[in-house]
Enzyme design. Structure first.
Site, PDB file in Angstrom:
ATOM      1  N   ASP A  91      97.479  47.793 -64.719  1.00 23.21           N
ATOM      2  CA  ASP A  91      97.678  46.769 -65.756  1.00 23.21           C
ATOM      3  C   ASP A  91      96.663  45.643 -65.657  1.00 23.21           C
ATOM      4  O   ASP A  91      96.916  44.547 -66.165  1.00 23.21           O
ATOM      5  CB  ASP A  91      99.089  46.189 -65.648  1.00 23.21           C
ATOM      6  CG  ASP A  91     100.160  47.140 -66.164  1.00 23.21           C
ATOM      7  OD1 ASP A  91      99.811  48.253 -66.612  1.00 23.21           O
ATOM      8  OD2 ASP A  91     101.351  46.778 -66.096  1.00 23.21           O
ATOM      9  N   ASP A 122     107.919  49.861 -63.682  1.00 16.26           N
ATOM     10  CA  ASP A 122     107.346  50.902 -64.545  1.00 16.26           C
ATOM     11  C   ASP A 122     106.069  51.493 -63.949  1.00 16.26           C
ATOM     12  O   ASP A 122     105.379  52.286 -64.605  1.00 16.26           O
ATOM     13  CB  ASP A 122     107.096  50.376 -65.957  1.00 16.26           C
ATOM     14  CG  ASP A 122     106.095  49.239 -66.024  1.00 16.26           C
ATOM     15  OD1 ASP A 122     105.991  48.475 -65.054  1.00 16.26           O
ATOM     16  OD2 ASP A 122     105.406  49.110 -67.058  1.00 16.26           O
ATOM     17  N   HIS A 123     105.783  51.140 -62.689  1.00 13.86           N
ATOM     18  CA  HIS A 123     104.637  51.712 -61.976  1.00 13.86           C
ATOM     19  C   HIS A 123     105.031  52.292 -60.618  1.00 13.86           C
ATOM     20  O   HIS A 123     104.365  53.217 -60.140  1.00 13.86           O
ATOM     21  CB  HIS A 123     103.543  50.658 -61.793  1.00 13.86           C
ATOM     22  CG  HIS A 123     102.893  50.286 -63.087  1.00 13.86           C
ATOM     23  ND1 HIS A 123     101.707  50.827 -63.512  1.00 13.86           N
ATOM     24  CD2 HIS A 123     103.302  49.454 -64.078  1.00 13.86           C
ATOM     25  CE1 HIS A 123     101.399  50.338 -64.705  1.00 13.86           C
ATOM     26  NE2 HIS A 123     102.354  49.507 -65.066  1.00 13.86           N
ATOM     27  N   HIS A 172     105.435  46.699 -59.955  1.00 16.07           N
ATOM     28  CA  HIS A 172     106.361  46.651 -61.087  1.00 16.07           C
ATOM     29  C   HIS A 172     107.116  47.981 -61.251  1.00 16.07           C
ATOM     30  O   HIS A 172     106.541  49.058 -61.031  1.00 16.07           O
ATOM     31  CB  HIS A 172     105.623  46.286 -62.371  1.00 16.07           C
ATOM     32  CG  HIS A 172     105.262  44.840 -62.448  1.00 16.07           C
ATOM     33  ND1 HIS A 172     104.338  44.337 -63.340  1.00 16.07           N
ATOM     34  CD2 HIS A 172     105.697  43.760 -61.733  1.00 16.07           C
ATOM     35  CE1 HIS A 172     104.221  43.028 -63.182  1.00 16.07           C
ATOM     36  NE2 HIS A 172     105.041  42.661 -62.216  1.00 16.07           N
ATOM     37  N   HIS A 188      98.925  51.605 -70.253  1.00 14.92           N
ATOM     38  CA  HIS A 188      99.783  51.401 -71.421  1.00 14.92           C
ATOM     39  C   HIS A 188      99.011  51.614 -72.715  1.00 14.92           C
ATOM     40  O   HIS A 188      97.795  51.387 -72.783  1.00 14.92           O
ATOM     41  CB  HIS A 188     100.356  49.982 -71.432  1.00 14.92           C
ATOM     42  CG  HIS A 188     101.330  49.701 -70.334  1.00 14.92           C
ATOM     43  ND1 HIS A 188     102.669  49.993 -70.435  1.00 14.92           N
ATOM     44  CD2 HIS A 188     101.153  49.167 -69.099  1.00 14.92           C
ATOM     45  CE1 HIS A 188     103.277  49.626 -69.310  1.00 14.92           C
ATOM     46  NE2 HIS A 188     102.376  49.121 -68.488  1.00 14.92           N
ATOM     47  N   HIS A 209      97.405  40.203 -62.484  1.00 14.58           N
ATOM     48  CA  HIS A 209      98.655  40.603 -63.137  1.00 14.58           C
ATOM     49  C   HIS A 209      99.787  40.461 -62.124  1.00 14.58           C
ATOM     50  O   HIS A 209     100.823  39.858 -62.400  1.00 14.58           O
ATOM     51  CB  HIS A 209      98.512  42.037 -63.636  1.00 14.58           C
ATOM     52  CG  HIS A 209      99.731  42.601 -64.288  1.00 14.58           C
ATOM     53  ND1 HIS A 209     100.211  42.120 -65.485  1.00 14.58           N
ATOM     54  CD2 HIS A 209     100.553  43.623 -63.911  1.00 14.58           C
ATOM     55  CE1 HIS A 209     101.289  42.816 -65.827  1.00 14.58           C
ATOM     56  NE2 HIS A 209     101.522  43.723 -64.887  1.00 14.58           N
ATOM     57  N   HIS A 266     100.518  48.718 -58.394  1.00 15.57           N
ATOM     58  CA  HIS A 266     101.233  47.467 -58.137  1.00 15.57           C
ATOM     59  C   HIS A 266     102.731  47.747 -58.120  1.00 15.57           C
ATOM     60  O   HIS A 266     103.170  48.880 -58.310  1.00 15.57           O
ATOM     61  CB  HIS A 266     100.850  46.374 -59.141  1.00 15.57           C
ATOM     62  CG  HIS A 266     101.169  46.660 -60.573  1.00 15.57           C
ATOM     63  ND1 HIS A 266     100.566  47.663 -61.307  1.00 15.57           N
ATOM     64  CD2 HIS A 266     102.011  46.037 -61.449  1.00 15.57           C
ATOM     65  CE1 HIS A 266     101.013  47.654 -62.545  1.00 15.57           C
ATOM     66  NE2 HIS A 266     101.905  46.687 -62.657  1.00 15.57           N
TER      67      HIS A 266
END
Length: 249
Positions: free
Chosen positions: A132, A60-61, A58, A170, A113, A56
């Site tokens: 996530d 942090d991805h 975001h 995570h 998400h 996805h």
């Protein structure tokens, strides 16, 4: 031939995953949470990155996409939403197939998400990279999707074979376990939570997990059992999700 998976912590609580197809030697990273750490691990392993698989958009991805592309020339694959922060070489959606050498990844729509979130399922090796969407004893927040959408996605993952090894992105399991114990008194959950707390005390990861373990103890997958009065399974899930969002334990 099987794949080799190298898992490592990065950022504050992310995991990075490097996947090597043993038949061809081709290597992929699942998401790009920390480009410098990924490059360092590649160097330590002597692996050459050829593919980036985003779940996805975001940061942090997908935030390391451009740095890794510049350093390695890797092909970037992901759902269209990733273009919100970085270019893609190939856009994928539910039902598409991505090959890493001889390893086949089926793309699964697991939105909720984020609206376009996808997971990558390697049925032959019994593994799934779920970003996530699903966590050990938890699930992702509904930043963009609805409870119904997320319940559909979780149900799709729960329908994978029980032996499937699940790589979530995570290390949230300690806090997830504390919440789970607040809504479910099942003995299997209590035993698992004790094991989680002990593992984290020793500095050990709680990822990966399995579909069987999550079906047995994850309150989000057990939502219809925990909220039988709800109008639907999705409504039961939504109630549990709302409770987690406000949980202070």
């Amino acid at each position: 031939m099987p794949v080799t998976i190298h898992q490592f912590p990065c950022l504050s609580d992310n995991y990075g995953f490097l996947v090597r197809d043993e038949a061809s030697g081709q290597v992929a990273t699942i998401d790009t949470p920390d480009a410098e750490t990924i490059l360092a691990r590649l160097g330590e392993l002597g692996w050459t990155l050829g593919l980036i698989l985003n779940t996805h958009w975001h940061p942090d991805h997908a935030g390391g996409n451009e740095t890794l592309k510049a350093a390695t020339g890797a092909t970037i694959v992901g759902p269209a939403e990733v273009t919100r922060i970085a270019p893609l070489d190939r856009t994928v959606k539910d039902g598409d197939v991505v090959m890493l050498g001889e390893t086949r990844f089926d793309v699964l729509d697991t939105g909720g998400h984020t609206l376009g979130h996808v997971s990558y399922h390697d049925a032959a090796d019994g593994i799934a990279f779920v970003g996530d969407t699903l966590f050990a004893l938890g699930c992702g927040r509904l930043f963009e999707g609805t409870a119904e959408q997320m319940w559909t996605s979780l149900s799709r993952l729960a329908a994978l074979p029980d032996h499937t090894t699940v790589y979530c992105a995570h290390e949230y399991t300690t806090s997830n376990a504390r919440f789970a114990l607040s809504v479910d008194d099942d003995p299997a959950l209590k035993a698992r939570a004790e094991a989680v707390f002990a593992a984290r005390e020793r500095g050990q990861p709680t990822v990966p997990t399995t579909i069987a373990a999550e079906k047995a103890t994850n309150p989000f997958l057990r939502a219809p059992l925990l909220r039988p009065e709800a109008a639907s399974a999705a409504a039961a899930f939504g109630d549990i999700r709302a409770a987690k969002d406000s949980f202070k334990g």
